[in-house]
Structure formats: structure tokens, C-alpha cells
Design a protein around this motif. Sequence first.
Motif, PDB file in Angstrom:
ATOM      1  N   THR A 132      13.300  11.449 -19.724  1.00  0.00           N
ATOM      2  CA  THR A 132      13.784  10.450 -20.341  1.00  0.00           C
ATOM      3  C   THR A 132      12.905  10.169 -21.358  1.00  0.00           C
ATOM      4  OG1 THR A 132      13.217   8.584 -19.009  1.00  0.00           O
ATOM      5  CG2 THR A 132      15.781   9.471 -18.767  1.00  0.00           C
ATOM      6  N   ASP A 133      11.708  10.226 -21.819  1.00  0.00           N
ATOM      7  CA  ASP A 133      10.412   9.799 -22.835  1.00  0.00           C
ATOM      8  C   ASP A 133      10.974  10.283 -24.009  1.00  0.00           C
ATOM      9  OD1 ASP A 133       7.846  10.569 -23.436  1.00  0.00           O
ATOM     10  OD2 ASP A 133       7.854   8.491 -23.535  1.00  0.00           O
ATOM     11  N   PRO A 134      11.501   9.293 -24.310  1.00  0.00           N
ATOM     12  CA  PRO A 134      11.556  10.030 -25.639  1.00  0.00           C
ATOM     13  C   PRO A 134      10.160  10.850 -26.861  1.00  0.00           C
ATOM     14  CG  PRO A 134      11.505   7.399 -25.690  1.00  0.00           C
ATOM     15  CD  PRO A 134      10.805   8.008 -24.958  1.00  0.00           C
ATOM     16  N   GLU A 135       8.930  10.944 -26.486  1.00  0.00           N
ATOM     17  CA  GLU A 135       7.737  11.631 -27.161  1.00  0.00           C
ATOM     18  C   GLU A 135       8.612  12.897 -26.708  1.00  0.00           C
ATOM     19  OE1 GLU A 135       4.524  10.356 -27.008  1.00  0.00           O
ATOM     20  OE2 GLU A 135       4.720   8.217 -28.536  1.00  0.00           O
ATOM     21  N   GLU A 136       8.569  12.786 -25.093  1.00  0.00           N
ATOM     22  CA  GLU A 136       8.538  14.434 -24.485  1.00  0.00           C
ATOM     23  C   GLU A 136       9.873  14.907 -24.237  1.00  0.00           C
ATOM     24  OE1 GLU A 136       9.319  16.092 -20.085  1.00  0.00           O
ATOM     25  OE2 GLU A 136       8.853  13.031 -20.337  1.00  0.00           O
ATOM     26  N   LEU A 137      10.780  13.755 -25.669  1.00  0.00           N
ATOM     27  CA  LEU A 137      12.540  14.670 -25.536  1.00  0.00           C
ATOM     28  C   LEU A 137      12.357  15.171 -27.224  1.00  0.00           C
ATOM     29  CD1 LEU A 137      15.199  11.814 -24.557  1.00  0.00           C
ATOM     30  CD2 LEU A 137      15.306  14.727 -23.633  1.00  0.00           C
ATOM     31  N   VAL A 138      11.588  14.633 -28.033  1.00  0.00           N
ATOM     32  CA  VAL A 138      11.198  14.817 -29.284  1.00  0.00           C
ATOM     33  C   VAL A 138      10.359  16.316 -29.313  1.00  0.00           C
ATOM     34  CG1 VAL A 138       9.651  14.778 -31.088  1.00  0.00           C
ATOM     35  CG2 VAL A 138      11.478  12.943 -30.443  1.00  0.00           C
ATOM     36  N   ALA A 139       9.066  16.553 -28.365  1.00  0.00           N
ATOM     37  CA  ALA A 139       9.000  17.969 -27.944  1.00  0.00           C
ATOM     38  C   ALA A 139       9.318  18.947 -27.596  1.00  0.00           C
ATOM     39  CB  ALA A 139       7.416  17.624 -26.879  1.00  0.00           C
ATOM     40  N   GLU A 140      10.424  18.510 -26.628  1.00  0.00           N
ATOM     41  CA  GLU A 140      10.865  19.682 -25.985  1.00  0.00           C
ATOM     42  C   GLU A 140      11.832  20.228 -27.194  1.00  0.00           C
ATOM     43  OE1 GLU A 140      12.706  22.060 -23.000  1.00  0.00           O
ATOM     44  OE2 GLU A 140      10.403  21.376 -23.719  1.00  0.00           O
ATOM     45  N   LEU A 141      12.287  19.316 -28.374  1.00  0.00           N
ATOM     46  CA  LEU A 141      13.314  19.438 -28.802  1.00  0.00           C
ATOM     47  C   LEU A 141      12.965  20.401 -30.541  1.00  0.00           C
ATOM     48  CD1 LEU A 141      15.413  16.671 -29.574  1.00  0.00           C
ATOM     49  CD2 LEU A 141      16.280  18.659 -28.467  1.00  0.00           C
ATOM     50  N   ARG A 142      11.867  20.593 -30.760  1.00  0.00           N
ATOM     51  CA  ARG A 142      10.729  20.745 -31.415  1.00  0.00           C
ATOM     52  C   ARG A 142      10.737  22.312 -30.411  1.00  0.00           C
ATOM     53  NH1 ARG A 142       7.071  16.546 -32.563  1.00  0.00           N
ATOM     54  NH2 ARG A 142       7.958  15.645 -34.588  1.00  0.00           N
ATOM     55  N   ARG A 143      10.231  22.287 -28.865  1.00  0.00           N
ATOM     56  CA  ARG A 143       9.997  24.169 -28.781  1.00  0.00           C
ATOM     57  C   ARG A 143      11.577  24.472 -28.535  1.00  0.00           C
ATOM     58  NH1 ARG A 143      11.510  26.990 -25.002  1.00  0.00           N
ATOM     59  NH2 ARG A 143      12.887  25.174 -23.716  1.00  0.00           N
ATOM     60  N   VAL A 144      12.839  23.986 -28.506  1.00  0.00           N
ATOM     61  CA  VAL A 144      13.528  24.713 -28.396  1.00  0.00           C
ATOM     62  C   VAL A 144      13.946  25.020 -29.469  1.00  0.00           C
ATOM     63  CG1 VAL A 144      16.055  24.367 -28.124  1.00  0.00           C
ATOM     64  CG2 VAL A 144      14.554  23.529 -26.137  1.00  0.00           C
ATOM     65  N   ARG A 145      13.940  24.572 -30.681  1.00  0.00           N
ATOM     66  CA  ARG A 145      13.349  25.103 -32.200  1.00  0.00           C
ATOM     67  C   ARG A 145      13.383  26.085 -32.254  1.00  0.00           C
ATOM     68  NH1 ARG A 145      12.773  20.543 -35.427  1.00  0.00           N
ATOM     69  NH2 ARG A 145      14.531  19.535 -34.501  1.00  0.00           N
ATOM     70  N   ASP A 146      12.336  25.760 -32.106  1.00  0.00           N
ATOM     71  CA  ASP A 146      11.108  26.915 -32.467  1.00  0.00           C
ATOM     72  C   ASP A 146      10.706  28.275 -30.983  1.00  0.00           C
ATOM     73  OD1 ASP A 146       9.768  25.073 -34.386  1.00  0.00           O
ATOM     74  OD2 ASP A 146       8.573  23.956 -32.750  1.00  0.00           O
ATOM     75  N   GLU A 147      11.485  28.416 -30.039  1.00  0.00           N
ATOM     76  CA  GLU A 147      11.887  28.764 -29.058  1.00  0.00           C
ATOM     77  C   GLU A 147      13.055  29.620 -29.389  1.00  0.00           C
ATOM     78  OE1 GLU A 147      10.067  28.842 -25.512  1.00  0.00           O
ATOM     79  OE2 GLU A 147       7.915  27.769 -26.764  1.00  0.00           O
ATOM     80  N   GLY A 148      14.351  29.026 -29.691  1.00  0.00           N
ATOM     81  CA  GLY A 148      15.848  29.550 -29.877  1.00  0.00           C
ATOM     82  C   GLY A 148      16.196  29.745 -28.724  1.00  0.00           C
ATOM     83  N   TYR A 149      15.657  28.915 -27.539  1.00  0.00           N
ATOM     84  CA  TYR A 149      16.468  28.479 -26.165  1.00  0.00           C
ATOM     85  C   TYR A 149      16.288  27.394 -25.291  1.00  0.00           C
ATOM     86  CZ  TYR A 149      12.375  30.316 -24.171  1.00  0.00           C
ATOM     87  OH  TYR A 149      10.506  30.304 -22.925  1.00  0.00           O
TER      88      TYR A 149
END
Length: 88
Positions: free
Chosen positions: A8-25
Motif C-alpha cells: 500500500t505504500d505509494p513509493e513501493e507501488l511505483v517502484a514495483e510498477l517500474r520493475r514490472v514495466r522493465d521486466e515484462g511480468y
Amino acid sequence: ANTPLTRTDPEELVAELRRVRDEGYAVIDQELELGLCSIAVPLTNNRGSVVAALNIGAPAARIPASELAERFLKPLQDVAGTLKPMLG
């Protein structure tokens, strides 16, 4: 939050979305439902637009989230590639 493990932490969510975009899953580990982990890949059409996602869920007690990419990412990507021409 759906479970105590839901991010639920906004910074953690943004970091995870970046990882997902970069890694494709994406992988979730009991964030939606305790005892359930899953991995998902995007389904894209011939124009490169994401139109859906393909997901596999598994009991966390049988397949830890840390093993999902190693075991299922390539097969999911293969199916996504097969479906691409059918998605327009």
C-alpha cells in the motif's frame, strides 16, 4: 489492503510498477488472497498495445512466489506470443 501482505505504500507501488514495466511480468505473493501467489504477463496486439493479461495462480504452500518466474514465465510468454496475432 486485501491482506496483511498487500502493498500500500505509494513509493513501493511505483517502484514495483517500474520493475514490472522493465521486466515484462508481475508477481504477487498473497497480496490479493492469503495462500495465493500468481504471475502475469501482458497480452499485446499487433500494434503493440496491451489488451489483456495472462495469469497463473498457485497455492503459495506448493509453489512459492519466488519460484514462479523460473517455472512459468517462459511458458506464459510463449502463449502470449501465440495469441498476439489473434488479438488484432
